[in-house]
Design a protein around this motif. Structure first.
Motif, PDB file in Angstrom:
ATOM      1  N   LYS B  49      12.423   6.980 -10.320  1.00  0.00           N
ATOM      2  CA  LYS B  49      11.007   6.567 -10.400  1.00  0.00           C
ATOM      3  C   LYS B  49      10.697   5.854 -11.722  1.00  0.00           C
ATOM      4  O   LYS B  49       9.771   5.052 -11.789  1.00  0.00           O
ATOM      5  N   VAL B  52      10.986   1.980 -11.504  1.00  0.00           N
ATOM      6  CA  VAL B  52       9.950   1.150 -10.872  1.00  0.00           C
ATOM      7  C   VAL B  52       8.576   1.435 -11.474  1.00  0.00           C
ATOM      8  O   VAL B  52       7.552   1.075 -10.899  1.00  0.00           O
ATOM      9  N   LEU B  54       6.888   4.206 -11.910  1.00  0.00           N
ATOM     10  CA  LEU B  54       6.019   5.270 -11.387  1.00  0.00           C
ATOM     11  C   LEU B  54       5.975   6.442 -12.357  1.00  0.00           C
ATOM     12  O   LEU B  54       5.091   7.284 -12.272  1.00  0.00           O
ATOM     13  N   ARG B  78       3.920  -5.073 -11.380  1.00  0.00           N
ATOM     14  CA  ARG B  78       3.811  -5.616 -10.013  1.00  0.00           C
ATOM     15  C   ARG B  78       4.923  -6.586  -9.656  1.00  0.00           C
ATOM     16  O   ARG B  78       5.567  -6.416  -8.620  1.00  0.00           O
ATOM     17  N   ARG B  81       8.166  -4.818  -9.106  1.00  0.00           N
ATOM     18  CA  ARG B  81       8.242  -4.042  -7.855  1.00  0.00           C
ATOM     19  C   ARG B  81       8.454  -4.902  -6.618  1.00  0.00           C
ATOM     20  O   ARG B  81       8.622  -4.362  -5.532  1.00  0.00           O
ATOM     21  N   TYR B  84      12.485  -4.834  -7.240  1.00  0.00           N
ATOM     22  CA  TYR B  84      13.084  -3.490  -7.228  1.00  0.00           C
ATOM     23  C   TYR B  84      12.194  -2.611  -6.364  1.00  0.00           C
ATOM     24  O   TYR B  84      11.079  -2.288  -6.757  1.00  0.00           O
ATOM     25  N   VAL B  85      12.694  -2.243  -5.202  1.00  0.00           N
ATOM     26  CA  VAL B  85      11.849  -1.477  -4.284  1.00  0.00           C
ATOM     27  C   VAL B  85      12.379  -0.049  -4.148  1.00  0.00           C
ATOM     28  O   VAL B  85      13.577   0.201  -4.298  1.00  0.00           O
ATOM     29  N   LEU B  86      11.462   0.853  -3.877  1.00  0.00           N
ATOM     30  CA  LEU B  86      11.830   2.267  -3.729  1.00  0.00           C
ATOM     31  C   LEU B  86      11.430   2.755  -2.346  1.00  0.00           C
ATOM     32  O   LEU B  86      10.273   2.591  -1.933  1.00  0.00           O
ATOM     33  N   PHE B  88      10.839   6.069  -0.411  1.00  0.00           N
ATOM     34  CA  PHE B  88      10.602   7.445  -0.825  1.00  0.00           C
ATOM     35  C   PHE B  88      11.337   8.448   0.075  1.00  0.00           C
ATOM     36  O   PHE B  88      11.648   8.160   1.227  1.00  0.00           O
ATOM     37  N   THR B  92       7.111   8.300   3.583  1.00  0.00           N
ATOM     38  CA  THR B  92       5.833   7.923   2.979  1.00  0.00           C
ATOM     39  C   THR B  92       5.218   6.684   3.616  1.00  0.00           C
ATOM     40  O   THR B  92       4.949   5.701   2.956  1.00  0.00           O
ATOM     41  N   LEU B  93       5.028   6.770   4.917  1.00  0.00           N
ATOM     42  CA  LEU B  93       4.251   5.727   5.584  1.00  0.00           C
ATOM     43  C   LEU B  93       2.785   6.126   5.495  1.00  0.00           C
ATOM     44  O   LEU B  93       2.471   7.316   5.406  1.00  0.00           O
ATOM     45  N   PRO B 106       2.919  -4.802   2.277  1.00  0.00           N
ATOM     46  CA  PRO B 106       3.435  -5.504   1.087  1.00  0.00           C
ATOM     47  C   PRO B 106       3.475  -7.018   1.258  1.00  0.00           C
ATOM     48  O   PRO B 106       3.358  -7.758   0.283  1.00  0.00           O
ATOM     49  N   HIS B 110       1.693  -8.233  -1.833  1.00  0.00           N
ATOM     50  CA  HIS B 110       2.604  -8.880  -2.796  1.00  0.00           C
ATOM     51  C   HIS B 110       2.804 -10.336  -2.419  1.00  0.00           C
ATOM     52  O   HIS B 110       2.797 -11.222  -3.258  1.00  0.00           O
ATOM     53  N   ARG B 154       9.946  -1.720   5.553  1.00  0.00           N
ATOM     54  CA  ARG B 154       8.820  -2.072   4.680  1.00  0.00           C
ATOM     55  C   ARG B 154       9.322  -2.462   3.286  1.00  0.00           C
ATOM     56  O   ARG B 154       8.846  -3.428   2.687  1.00  0.00           O
ATOM     57  N   ASP B 166      15.616   7.073  -1.980  1.00  0.00           N
ATOM     58  CA  ASP B 166      15.566   8.464  -2.433  1.00  0.00           C
ATOM     59  C   ASP B 166      15.848   9.391  -1.249  1.00  0.00           C
ATOM     60  O   ASP B 166      15.014   9.531  -0.346  1.00  0.00           O
TER      61      ASP B 166
END
Lengths: 251, 251
Positions: B49, B52, B54, B78, B81, B84-86, B88, B92-93, B106, B110, B154, B166
């Protein structure tokens, strides 16, 4: 533990002001779509309608019944009961009791929803999708609560007055046209009622959102956040009522 | 020499007085599939975390593509991100959105696409994870493996350079886990992404990883290819591989 609790309580007003500022900034920068706003307003109205109808209806019945019994002991007639009751409802009980109901139903809902989003990492996921959690989650609920606070107060006052009018007519033979008198209600009473509506409408979603954002530790944390939101919002409504009523009296 | 994409320099992080990361020095290289492993609560998710934005370290520096991002603001994070995407741990939808809307978010936030265009592109990504026919369903209407696939879709919408997953196979059956492994392999070997995976799943680790980083007591205990991990003489590593309940490892 105790000192930790005190320092948290000291920080709360600052945190709330910070969240309010961020909400206003996000609201101006990117207002929510009408569809999202209407959805939130519908949720708030739907959640509170029955609750407010029952509470304000019974409040109207009981207040007019008890008030009339007491008034009969000292007054020759009850022609002013309606006018007095409407004055009190518009300036005091209407906004405050409605706010207490909305704080319980809507405040707890906001805190539980946000709390669940925090503990399931949905708030962090929003950041990952370049979405400001305050803009996405708080702003629509904030605007909707402010608007619905006015709408539900008008509705609640109408329900209470109608209920009071019915009991006054049936039990004390007060003519409905006599009861429905605005003779004792001036612009200043209306103003103080509207100011209270606005203040409660701002305070409830911000306090509830703060509690939700500070949830931690799974479902137990969400429960604690919800309880904290209800306690803090009820407390805030009472304090704001005192400040606004006192301030208005002094002016 | 393979260029570094993420550098952790002496990173420490504590929560409530408990030191979770204790001076981590680590480099993640371009194009590698790096598995970060260790027992529960050792700080694996906390570590990723930080990459990115967090979480912010208590001390130490983080470099992304050579830039020191330690003190970046939300606005500065921003653009990082998008690269580099995470994904979860619990997928976590967003509960209030359909699967298609989740994937489209996104692209709109984005990527700046219109709603219509983002939905069209979202369909392509859902097709990639064999979920196109379920785009109108809500997250609660599908199972954990499908939610996981949608959350990976996503994350890939912005064509990131590095995907951080993760615990992607936690809670999945053996077939669904194998599918996720295949997806990780595809990301690295076909799409040439750098992939970081936090995992406990040894079957998955030995099948896909180029490099394994084993965390223990907030520090890197072992860093090397799967063979080095498998043949390690370290009693702590051995106990972890064998999954023995007793041994030198302190929980």
């Amino acid at each position: 533990m105790v000192s930790g609790g005190i320092s948290q309580a000291r920080l709360l007003p600052l945190r709330l002001l910070g969240l309010l500022g961020e909400t206003m900034r996000a609201m101006i920068k990117r207002p929510p779509s009408l569809a999202r706003l209407l959805d939130q307003m519908h949720n708030i109205g739907n959640r509170s309608l029955v609750f407010i109808s029952v509470t304000l209806g019974f409040l109207g019945l009981i207040s007019v019944y008890q008030g009339s019994i007491q008034a009969q002991k000292v007054l020759p007639d009850l022609s002013m009961v309606g006018a007095t009751f409407i004055n009190v409802m518009i300036s005091e009980f209407g906004p405050t009791i409605t706010a207490l109901m909305i704080a319980t139903r809507v405040g707890s809902g906001i805190a539980a929803e946000l709390g669940a989003m925090v503990v399931t990492e949905q708030v962090e996921a929003l950041k990952m999708t370049n979405t400001d959690p305050i803009e996405f989650v708080v702003v629509p609920r904030f605007i909707a609560t402010v608007i619905m606070m006015f709408v539900m107060t008008v509705y609640g006052v109408l329900v209470a007055v109608l209920a009071g009018m019915v009991i006054a007519d049936l039990r004390f033979q007060v003519n409905p046209s006599t009861f429905l008198s605005l003779g004792m209600t001036g612009w200043s009473d209306l103003c103080v009622g509207l100011i209270k509506c606005f203040a409660y409408g701002v305070a409830i979603p911000i306090i509830a959102a703060d509690a939700g954002f500070h949830a931690s530790g799974g479902s137990e944390g969400v429960g604690q956040a919800t309880t904290r939101a209800v306690v803090n919002t009820l407390f805030a409504v009472i304090i704001l009522d005192f400040i606004i009523a006192g301030g208005w009296y002094l002016l | 020499m393979v260029p570094a994409v993420i550098e952790y320099r002496e990173i420490s992080k504590s929560f409530g007085g408990i030191r979770v990361l204790d001076g981590i020095d680590l480099t993640i290289n371009d194009g590698e599939v790096t598995y970060i492993i260790g027992t529960s609560g050792v700080g694996k998710s906390v570590l990723v975390k930080h990459a990115v934005g967090l979480l912010k370290p208590d001390s130490g520096r983080i470099l992304i593509d050579g830039d020191d991002v330690t003190d970046y603001s939300e606005a500065q994070w921003r653009p990082v991100r998008t690269r580099y995407v995470l994904v979860f741990q619990h997928s976590t939808l967003f509960d209030s959105m359909t699967l298609r809307e989740n994937v489209a978010l996104p692209l709109r936030k984005h990527g700046g696409l219109s709603r219509h265009e983002s939905y069209r592109k979202a369909r392509d990504f859902l097709e990639m994870v064999q979920m196109a026919d379920k785009g109108d369903k809500m997250p609660a209407d599908v199972g954990p493996p499908e939610r996981k696939r949608v959350s990976i879709a996503r994350a890939l919408t912005l064509a990131p350079e590095c995907a951080i997953l993760d615990e992607p196979t936690t809670g999945l059956d053996i077939i669904a886990s194998a599918n996720v492994d295949r997806m990780i392999d595809h990301l690295a070997r076909v799409l040439n992404k750098t992939v970081i995976v936090v995992s406990h799943d040894l079957r998955s680790i030995f099948g896909v990883a180029d490099r394994i980083i084993f965390l223990y007591k907030g520090r890197v205990r072992l860093d090397g290819p799967p063979e080095a991990f498998r043949s390690s003489d370290d009693p702590v590593v051995k106990q972890f591989i064998r999954g023995e309940p007793t041994g030198p490892m302190e929980m």
